[in-house]
Design an enzyme around this catalytic site. Structure first.
Site, PDB file in Angstrom:
ATOM      1  N   THR A  16       0.741 -11.215   3.490  1.00  0.00           N
ATOM      2  CA  THR A  16       2.055 -11.799   3.789  1.00  0.00           C
ATOM      3  C   THR A  16       2.001 -12.768   4.960  1.00  0.00           C
ATOM      4  O   THR A  16       2.680 -13.788   4.961  1.00  0.00           O
ATOM      5  CB  THR A  16       3.062 -10.664   4.111  1.00  0.00           C
ATOM      6  N   ASP A  64      -3.169 -11.559  -2.203  1.00  0.00           N
ATOM      7  CA  ASP A  64      -2.261 -10.459  -1.872  1.00  0.00           C
ATOM      8  C   ASP A  64      -3.170  -9.246  -1.855  1.00  0.00           C
ATOM      9  O   ASP A  64      -3.928  -9.026  -2.809  1.00  0.00           O
ATOM     10  CB  ASP A  64      -1.186 -10.349  -2.968  1.00  0.00           C
ATOM     11  N   SER A  65      -3.116  -8.429  -0.827  1.00  0.00           N
ATOM     12  CA  SER A  65      -4.130  -7.381  -0.700  1.00  0.00           C
ATOM     13  C   SER A  65      -4.000  -6.306  -1.772  1.00  0.00           C
ATOM     14  O   SER A  65      -4.863  -5.441  -1.894  1.00  0.00           O
ATOM     15  CB  SER A  65      -4.118  -6.763   0.700  1.00  0.00           C
ATOM     16  N   SER A  66      -2.939  -6.360  -2.565  1.00  0.00           N
ATOM     17  CA  SER A  66      -2.874  -5.414  -3.690  1.00  0.00           C
ATOM     18  C   SER A  66      -3.946  -5.752  -4.725  1.00  0.00           C
ATOM     19  O   SER A  66      -4.216  -4.942  -5.616  1.00  0.00           O
ATOM     20  CB  SER A  66      -1.476  -5.406  -4.306  1.00  0.00           C
ATOM     21  N   THR A  98      -0.972  -6.279   4.406  1.00  0.00           N
ATOM     22  CA  THR A  98      -0.770  -4.934   4.947  1.00  0.00           C
ATOM     23  C   THR A  98      -0.877  -3.829   3.894  1.00  0.00           C
ATOM     24  O   THR A  98      -1.156  -2.684   4.233  1.00  0.00           O
ATOM     25  CB  THR A  98       0.613  -4.812   5.628  1.00  0.00           C
ATOM     26  N   ASP A  99      -0.644  -4.187   2.616  1.00  0.00           N
ATOM     27  CA  ASP A  99      -0.541  -3.110   1.618  1.00  0.00           C
ATOM     28  C   ASP A  99      -1.816  -2.278   1.522  1.00  0.00           C
ATOM     29  O   ASP A  99      -1.751  -1.061   1.408  1.00  0.00           O
ATOM     30  CB  ASP A  99      -0.173  -3.686   0.242  1.00  0.00           C
ATOM     31  N   GLN A 283      -1.351  17.080   1.249  1.00  0.00           N
ATOM     32  CA  GLN A 283      -0.258  16.128   1.034  1.00  0.00           C
ATOM     33  C   GLN A 283       0.595  15.984   2.295  1.00  0.00           C
ATOM     34  O   GLN A 283       1.397  15.064   2.393  1.00  0.00           O
ATOM     35  CB  GLN A 283       0.605  16.596  -0.140  1.00  0.00           C
ATOM     36  N   CYS A 284       0.441  16.886   3.244  1.00  0.00           N
ATOM     37  CA  CYS A 284       1.132  16.743   4.545  1.00  0.00           C
ATOM     38  C   CYS A 284       0.340  15.756   5.394  1.00  0.00           C
ATOM     39  O   CYS A 284      -0.863  15.937   5.582  1.00  0.00           O
ATOM     40  CB  CYS A 284       1.180  18.066   5.301  1.00  0.00           C
TER      41      CYS A 284
HETATM   42  N1  ASP Z   1       1.649  -7.610  -0.478  1.00  0.00           N
HETATM   43  C1  ASP Z   1       1.239  -8.052   0.834  1.00  0.00           C
HETATM   44  C2  ASP Z   1      -0.257  -7.833   0.962  1.00  0.00           C
HETATM   45  O1  ASP Z   1      -0.671  -6.725   1.172  1.00  0.00           O
HETATM   46  C3  ASP Z   1       1.967  -7.280   1.862  1.00  0.00           C
HETATM   47  C4  ASP Z   1       1.676  -7.660   3.287  1.00  0.00           C
HETATM   48  O2  ASP Z   1       0.741  -8.350   3.633  1.00  0.00           O
HETATM   49  O3  ASP Z   1       2.475  -7.222   4.144  1.00  0.00           O
HETATM   50  O4  ASP Z   1      -1.000  -8.768   0.848  1.00  0.00           O
END
Ligand code: ASP
Length: 345
Positions: A16, A64-66, A98-99, A283-284
């Site tokens: 992002t 996009d890091s996804s 961030t993802d 899971q906690c």
């Molecule tokens: N979808 C974005 C990514 O991970 C989200 C981000 O960077 O905040 O590339």
């Protein structure tokens, strides 16, 4: 005459922080070096003057890091290792979406064990050019941390905090303070725009020694299975039985419990017996697990499932991928999983 300080290397991978609006929504964009220069010029002069010198490179295709995969983690570690060999940089900053940032950061920590310069991974919740963006502040902080010579490990800098890479999780979808480290305190923080480190918490203090990078070819097929009440043996079998599957991370309950179902435990024991590497965590998010504390969890230990204690899912799964990629015996893999390699447990 004193030598000028070595510059930092900034590696822009997408996310992002570098995105621009497109017809289909925010999309990865390039020319980040120029855009960052423009943004940095908006900082007050004293803060600009305090910034360490840096060189910026962009990966071939900002993503996009996804879209990141273990191959992405491997390529990033190799890029850093190559630059580390040249010894032309005092530290590395990785700009990342961030993802899946916590996954990439944990994986880098295993691949770059014993690194003797700072590697600081950061991103942002808003694009660099957006109003009230956190991007510039996060990049400024990452640059300041990466210029600290006493700091020698892979870490995540976000919203003014420096967190161990193998302990970090994305915790918020909207808030700017989006990352947390549930089971380890921060390694540092920004106070009045200056970096403050807590050296006794750092790996440089805890694991002194030469860099011992491990850069294997990542091919392992590891699955992640979260238990739910009513999960049946056949459902776990569907995940574990395909021959391509080499390991699994099981997210069990509380302090280390799973259904006391002989059929289900039999599926796990069979997979372990076939040499698949199985590990369990809770899971906690806070606190670790102790397999066998309750009778209901004892079966996991009997089925050969390793205890991931208080590791994050990101650190546990990337560690399974890392260990399965190397020419180790089953026993060596099991021992190394239980041994901290990069402060992950
Ligand atoms: N979808 C974005 C990514 O991970 C989200 C981000 O960077 O905040 O590339």
């Amino acid at each position: 005459m004193a030598q000028p300080p070595l510059p930092l290397l900034v590696i822009y991978t997408g996310g992002t922080l570098g995105m621009l609006p497109s017809a289909t929504g925010l999309a990865p964009a390039g020319d980040f070096g120029q855009r960052l220069k423009t943004a940095l010029a908006s900082l007050p002069p004293a803060r600009q003057a305090d910034l360490p010198p840096f060189e910026l490179i962009e990966t071939a295709q900002p993503i996009d890091s996804s879209a990141a995969t273990p191959a992405t983690w491997q390529a990033l570690a190799n890029l850093i290792a190559d630059h580390h060999t040249a010894q032309r940089h005092a530290g590395i900053v990785v700009l990342h979406g961030t993802d899946t940032l916590a996954w990439s950061a944990a994986s880098l920590a295993y691949q770059l064990q014993g690194i003797d310069i700072p590697v600081v991974v950061t991103g942002a919740m808003l694009p660099l050019e957006a109003e009230d963006s956190d991007a510039l502040g996060n990049i400024e902080a990452a640059l300041r941390f990466a210029a600290e010579p006493g700091f020698q490990e892979v870490a995540v800098s976000f919203a003014g905090k420096l967190l161990r890479a193998t302990r970090t999780r994305k915790w918020q979808t909207r808030a700017l303070d989006a990352f947390t480290s549930p089971n380890y305190p921060p390694l540092g923080e920004i106070v009045d725009h200056r970096p403050v480190l807590y050296p006794s918490r750092g790996l440089a203090e805890q694991q002194r020694g030469a860099p011992r990078f491990e850069l294997p070819h990542y091919h392992a097929n590891v699955v992640r299975i979260t238990l739910w009440p009513g999960i049946a043996a056949w459902q776990i079998a569907a995940w574990l039985e395909p021959p391509e599957v080499q390991g699994a991370l099981l997210e069990v309950w509380g302090g280390g419990n799973a259904p006391d179902d002989p059929e289900l435990l039999g599926v796990l024991a069979r997979a372990s017996g076939e040499g698949k590497l199985l590990a369990a965590l809770s899971q906690c998010p806070h606190g670790g697990i102790e397999i066998g504390h309750y009778a209901a969890g004892r079966g996991l230990a009997d089925a050969g499932v390793l205890c991931a204690d208080d590791m994050t899912p990101e650190a546990a799964l990337t560690k399974l991928v890392h260990l399965l990629a190397q020419p180790l015996t089953d026993d060596q893999r099991r021992n190394r999983f239980l041994t901290p390699l990069a402060g992950e447990r």
